[in-house]
Design a protein around this motif. Structure first.
Motif, PDB file in Angstrom:
ATOM      1  N   TYR A 138       0.982  -1.235   0.016  1.00  0.00           N
ATOM      2  CA  TYR A 138      -0.140  -0.012   0.039  1.00  0.00           C
ATOM      3  C   TYR A 138       0.856   1.153  -0.085  1.00  0.00           C
ATOM      4  N   MET A 139       1.913   1.495   0.791  1.00  0.00           N
ATOM      5  CA  MET A 139       2.691   2.630   0.911  1.00  0.00           C
ATOM      6  C   MET A 139       3.273   2.946  -0.192  1.00  0.00           C
ATOM      7  N   PRO A 140       3.972   2.217  -0.861  1.00  0.00           N
ATOM      8  CA  PRO A 140       4.885   2.815  -2.094  1.00  0.00           C
ATOM      9  C   PRO A 140       3.804   3.474  -3.027  1.00  0.00           C
ATOM     10  N   ASN A 141       2.582   2.872  -3.251  1.00  0.00           N
ATOM     11  CA  ASN A 141       1.832   3.657  -3.997  1.00  0.00           C
ATOM     12  C   ASN A 141       1.293   4.934  -3.557  1.00  0.00           C
ATOM     13  N   PHE A 142       0.794   4.945  -2.399  1.00  0.00           N
ATOM     14  CA  PHE A 142       0.478   6.227  -1.515  1.00  0.00           C
ATOM     15  C   PHE A 142       1.480   7.110  -1.700  1.00  0.00           C
ATOM     16  N   LEU A 143       2.778   6.612  -1.235  1.00  0.00           N
ATOM     17  CA  LEU A 143       3.754   7.945  -1.219  1.00  0.00           C
ATOM     18  C   LEU A 143       4.405   8.469  -2.772  1.00  0.00           C
ATOM     19  N   THR A 144       4.204   7.515  -3.652  1.00  0.00           N
ATOM     20  CA  THR A 144       4.352   7.879  -5.143  1.00  0.00           C
ATOM     21  C   THR A 144       3.323   9.029  -5.508  1.00  0.00           C
ATOM     22  N   LYS A 145       2.099   8.701  -5.235  1.00  0.00           N
ATOM     23  CA  LYS A 145       0.985   9.969  -5.434  1.00  0.00           C
ATOM     24  C   LYS A 145       1.264  10.951  -4.685  1.00  0.00           C
ATOM     25  N   LEU A 146       1.918  11.042  -3.405  1.00  0.00           N
ATOM     26  CA  LEU A 146       2.309  12.180  -2.775  1.00  0.00           C
ATOM     27  C   LEU A 146       3.418  12.978  -3.376  1.00  0.00           C
ATOM     28  N   GLY A 147       4.256  12.299  -4.317  1.00  0.00           N
ATOM     29  CA  GLY A 147       5.218  12.982  -4.736  1.00  0.00           C
ATOM     30  C   GLY A 147       6.366  12.409  -4.082  1.00  0.00           C
ATOM     31  N   PHE A 148       6.702  11.336  -3.336  1.00  0.00           N
ATOM     32  CA  PHE A 148       7.828  10.789  -3.002  1.00  0.00           C
ATOM     33  C   PHE A 148       8.461  10.050  -3.881  1.00  0.00           C
ATOM     34  N   GLU A 149       9.527   9.953  -3.832  1.00  0.00           N
ATOM     35  CA  GLU A 149      10.631   8.934  -4.780  1.00  0.00           C
ATOM     36  C   GLU A 149      11.202   8.070  -3.990  1.00  0.00           C
ATOM     37  N   HIS A 150      11.369   6.800  -4.457  1.00  0.00           N
ATOM     38  CA  HIS A 150      12.108   5.940  -3.709  1.00  0.00           C
ATOM     39  C   HIS A 150      13.729   6.227  -3.740  1.00  0.00           C
ATOM     40  N   GLU A 151      14.440   6.155  -2.621  1.00  0.00           N
ATOM     41  CA  GLU A 151      15.778   6.433  -2.403  1.00  0.00           C
ATOM     42  C   GLU A 151      16.593   5.140  -2.556  1.00  0.00           C
ATOM     43  N   ALA A 152      16.080   4.225  -1.394  1.00  0.00           N
ATOM     44  CA  ALA A 152      17.007   3.051  -1.284  1.00  0.00           C
ATOM     45  C   ALA A 152      16.108   1.855  -0.641  1.00  0.00           C
ATOM     46  N   THR A 153      16.667   0.699  -0.741  1.00  0.00           N
ATOM     47  CA  THR A 153      16.036  -0.564  -0.137  1.00  0.00           C
ATOM     48  C   THR A 153      17.279  -0.749   0.852  1.00  0.00           C
TER      49      THR A 153
END
Length: 186
Positions: A138-153
């Motif tokens: 759920y969270m990656p989709n939610f964060l992407t819609k807010l404008g967040f970008e994936h930095e690291a795993t």
């Protein structure tokens, strides 16, 4: 559709907090404790109710409650931690956010977006980070819609239920800060 907004918990407001508001925050923290905190964070000889109160208290003045404007119903919460100062401003924070299932989707996006705009315009924060387990779909989709970008795993970063878990780091930058950095020579 309903209108969602948020308010900041101050020490005074916490001491006079309606029990139903605290109950909702408590219920969400307990229900999602495995997603919000690693196992060690909630281990204590203290009752959960005291631990939740201490968590809220520890993050004041950076703890917010989301609510439905029409009814006053508490829908979720957000708090900032790992606050990194820079001169007289805040450079970056990490955020924890949690909503009732009934508020997920568009209401949660609207509430979170309002809080992000507040953090950037009023608090002048340069960067907001969020973490989630790699298996949290759920969270990656939610964060992407807010404008967040994936930095690291971060591989095997934490232990939940005696199992190693990967932790994803997401971030969003204040557009004003990005503009200022472009103007500053290296």
């Amino acid at each position: 559709m309903f209108t969602i907004d948020f308010y900041n918990l101050s020490e005074n407001r916490l001491n006079t907090l309606d029990f139903n508001v605290f109950q909702t925050i408590f219920d969400l923290m307990i229900e999602y404790r495995r997603k919000l905190f690693d196992d060690e964070y909630f281990k204590s000889d203290k009752p959960y109710i005291q631990r939740v109160f201490e968590i809220i208290q520890a993050y004041i003045p950076y703890f917010w409650v989301f609510y439905r404007v029409e009814t006053g119903e508490t829908l979720g919460f957000c708090y900032f931690y790992d606050i990194i100062p820079a001169k007289n401003k805040i450079h970056s924070v990490s955020a924890t956010i949690c909503f009732k299932k009934s508020a997920r989707g568009l209401p949660a996006l609207i509430g979170a977006k309002k809080l992000i705009l507040h953090a950037f315009s009023t608090l002048d924060i340069a960067k907001i980070k969020a973490e989630c387990f790699s298996d949290n779909f759920y969270m990656p989709n939610f964060l992407t819609k807010l404008g967040f970008e994936h930095e690291a795993t971060l591989k095997n970063e934490t232990i939940v239920n005696n199992e190693a878990k990967n932790l994803e780091i997401w971030s969003i930058f204040n557009p004003k800060t990005l503009q200022e950095n472009l103007k500053t020579p290296l």
